[in-house]
Write an enzyme that holds these catalytic residues in place. Structure first.
Site, PDB file in Angstrom:
ATOM      1  N   HIS A  61      -8.260  -4.678  -0.526  1.00 15.09           N
ATOM      2  CA  HIS A  61      -6.935  -4.076  -0.350  1.00 15.09           C
ATOM      3  C   HIS A  61      -6.176  -4.686   0.827  1.00 15.09           C
ATOM      4  O   HIS A  61      -4.950  -4.842   0.775  1.00 15.09           O
ATOM      5  CB  HIS A  61      -7.088  -2.569  -0.152  1.00 15.09           C
ATOM      6  CG  HIS A  61      -5.792  -1.830  -0.068  1.00 15.09           C
ATOM      7  ND1 HIS A  61      -4.864  -1.849  -1.091  1.00 15.09           N
ATOM      8  CD2 HIS A  61      -5.258  -1.060   0.922  1.00 15.09           C
ATOM      9  CE1 HIS A  61      -3.817  -1.117  -0.741  1.00 15.09           C
ATOM     10  NE2 HIS A  61      -4.025  -0.636   0.469  1.00 15.09           N
ATOM     11  N   SER A 101       0.843  -1.193   0.000  1.00 18.34           N
ATOM     12  CA  SER A 101       0.000   0.000   0.000  1.00 18.34           C
ATOM     13  C   SER A 101       0.884   1.251   0.000  1.00 18.34           C
ATOM     14  O   SER A 101       1.754   1.390  -0.862  1.00 18.34           O
ATOM     15  CB  SER A 101      -0.952  -0.042   1.204  1.00 18.34           C
ATOM     16  OG  SER A 101      -1.907   0.984   1.144  1.00 18.34           O
ATOM     17  N   ASP A 104      -8.830  -6.018  -5.002  1.00 19.80           N
ATOM     18  CA  ASP A 104      -8.422  -4.719  -4.454  1.00 19.80           C
ATOM     19  C   ASP A 104      -8.925  -3.612  -5.375  1.00 19.80           C
ATOM     20  O   ASP A 104      -8.453  -3.454  -6.489  1.00 19.80           O
ATOM     21  CB  ASP A 104      -6.895  -4.678  -4.341  1.00 19.80           C
ATOM     22  CG  ASP A 104      -6.368  -3.386  -3.712  1.00 19.80           C
ATOM     23  OD1 ASP A 104      -7.176  -2.484  -3.424  1.00 19.80           O
ATOM     24  OD2 ASP A 104      -5.143  -3.302  -3.515  1.00 19.80           O
TER      25      ASP A 104
END
EC number: 2.3.1.46
Length: 383
Positions: A356, A157, A323
């Protein structure tokens, strides 16, 4: 809390701190008159100092990537499933370092820290920080630890954005770059989510223009709302359907009011209220702005391949099918740019239903890809 620490855990770990007294020049044009970093290490640095791997954390993460601080801890570090002896990130072969970045609130210098000029918390007087600034401080930490080159820099991320910045700003200081569930810049939709979260915080009556410390309070409602909004974006629709569906809390009938009826409402309220107890609202503002500002290709007229042209590392890029915050399409943009500038890049799109947050989970295919790649890195350096 664990009855006993699992054999494949790094065990009890103690955070360390280092303070750099020299002023830190920041990308925004301001500077910090010195700063402190809090970090943890796992594994043993070899005699050649060649087996070090830097781990870069995400928005609400910190330096505590694995293990326990005490036997009273409710849960281990955020990458416990992947980091430890014999795991994908093997502490028997590598020496891992994870530092809390500046602007956060877990021990490194941030808005809640004391401004030496005033003796009060910085609040919104704290300068804006960027991903590039974080990488600069991590490079200073590497110097302090005597690590000239990382065997790899790994992050998911927002951590993946730091990995990309590392490869561009310090190309000679990392052999491998592992970019997980990331994007080369935020879309307008992602910036919009961040702005709604910031407005939730800044319009809370208890915010006091960021000076809530002096009032012995905090913008609880605003930060809780921000976390609830953010958490929705970390999960996929399928994951939420599987976990909650339309189940009512305790199987009870509708209340026909505005209290909690559905399990998903209860879950989000819990996520929000618990986050308030462990995170600083001002830090949330600063970190989301750093996310918004990240766009290394902007220096090159929007050409991402040009931004990567100076890199020397080999890359592993990983995305997750469900995601939608940083979709596989965004990872493929990174891969295509690396191909264009003839970089060595491997790519894996992992089938996963968790959205995610998949990058935090021990999904078998994900574990296998990461383990195989880092196994080759270990062989390359003789670890």
């Amino acid at each position: 809390m664990p009855v006993e620490i699992p054999a494949d855990s790094v065990g009890l770990v103690t955070p360390q701190t280092v303070t750099f007294s020299a002023p830190l020049e920041l990308e925004c044009g301001r500077s910090l008159p010195g700063y402190t970093l809090t970090y943890e290490t796992y594994g043993t640095l070899n005699a050649q100092r060649s087996n070090a791997i830097l781990l870069c954390h995400a928005l609400s993460g910190d330096h505590h990537a694995a293990g326990y601080h005490s036997m009273d801890d409710r849960k281990p570090g955020w990458w416990e499933h992947l980091l430890g002896p014999g795991k994908a990130m093997d502490t028997e072969r590598f020496f891992f370092v994870c530092a809390n970045f500046i602007g956060s609130c877990k021990g490194s210098t941030g808005p809640a820290s004391t401004n030496p000029e005033t003796g009060a918390p910085w609040g919104l007087d704290f300068p804006m920080v960027t991903v590039r600034d974080w990488v600069k401080t991590q490079a200073e930490l590497a110097d302090y630890l005597g690590i000239e080159q990382w065997a790899a820099v790994v992050g998911g991320s927002l951590g993946g954005m730091q990995v990309m910045q590392w490869s561009m700003d310090y190309p000679e200081r990392l052999r491998h770059a592992v970019v997980i569930a990331a994007a080369p810049k935020l879309t307008a939709q992602n910036i919009a989510f961040n702005e709604v979260c910031r407005q939730a915080i800044m319009t809370d009556p208890e915010f006091y223009n960021g000076r809530y410390y002096a009032h012995n309070t905090k913008p609880r409602r605003g930060l809780s709302l921000a976390r609830m909004i953010g958490h929705i974006t970390y999960l996929s629709d399928n994951a939420m359907r599987t976990k909650f569906g339309r189940d009512t809390r305790g199987g009870k009938a509708f209340s026909f009011g505005f209290d909690v009826d559905f399990e998903v409402e209860s879950y989000l309220r819990y996520q929000g209220s618990s986050f308030v107890e462990r995170f600083d609202a001002n830090s949330y503002l600063y970190i989301t702005k750093a996310l918004d500002y990240f766009d290394p290709a902007s220096t090159w007229g929007g050409n991402l391949a040009e931004a990567f042209a100076s890199t020397r590392a080999n890359f592993l890029v990983i995305s997750f099918s469900s995601d939608w915050r940083f979709s596989p399409e965004r990872s493929r943009e990174i891969v295509q740019a690396l191909y264009t500038c003839n970089r060595d890049v491997s790519y894996a799109e992992i089938e996963a239903e968790h959205g995610h947050d998949s990058f935090l989970m021990p999904i078998p295919q994900y574990v296998a890809v990461l383990s195989t790649y880092l196994g080759r890195v270990a062989e390359e350096i003789g670890a």
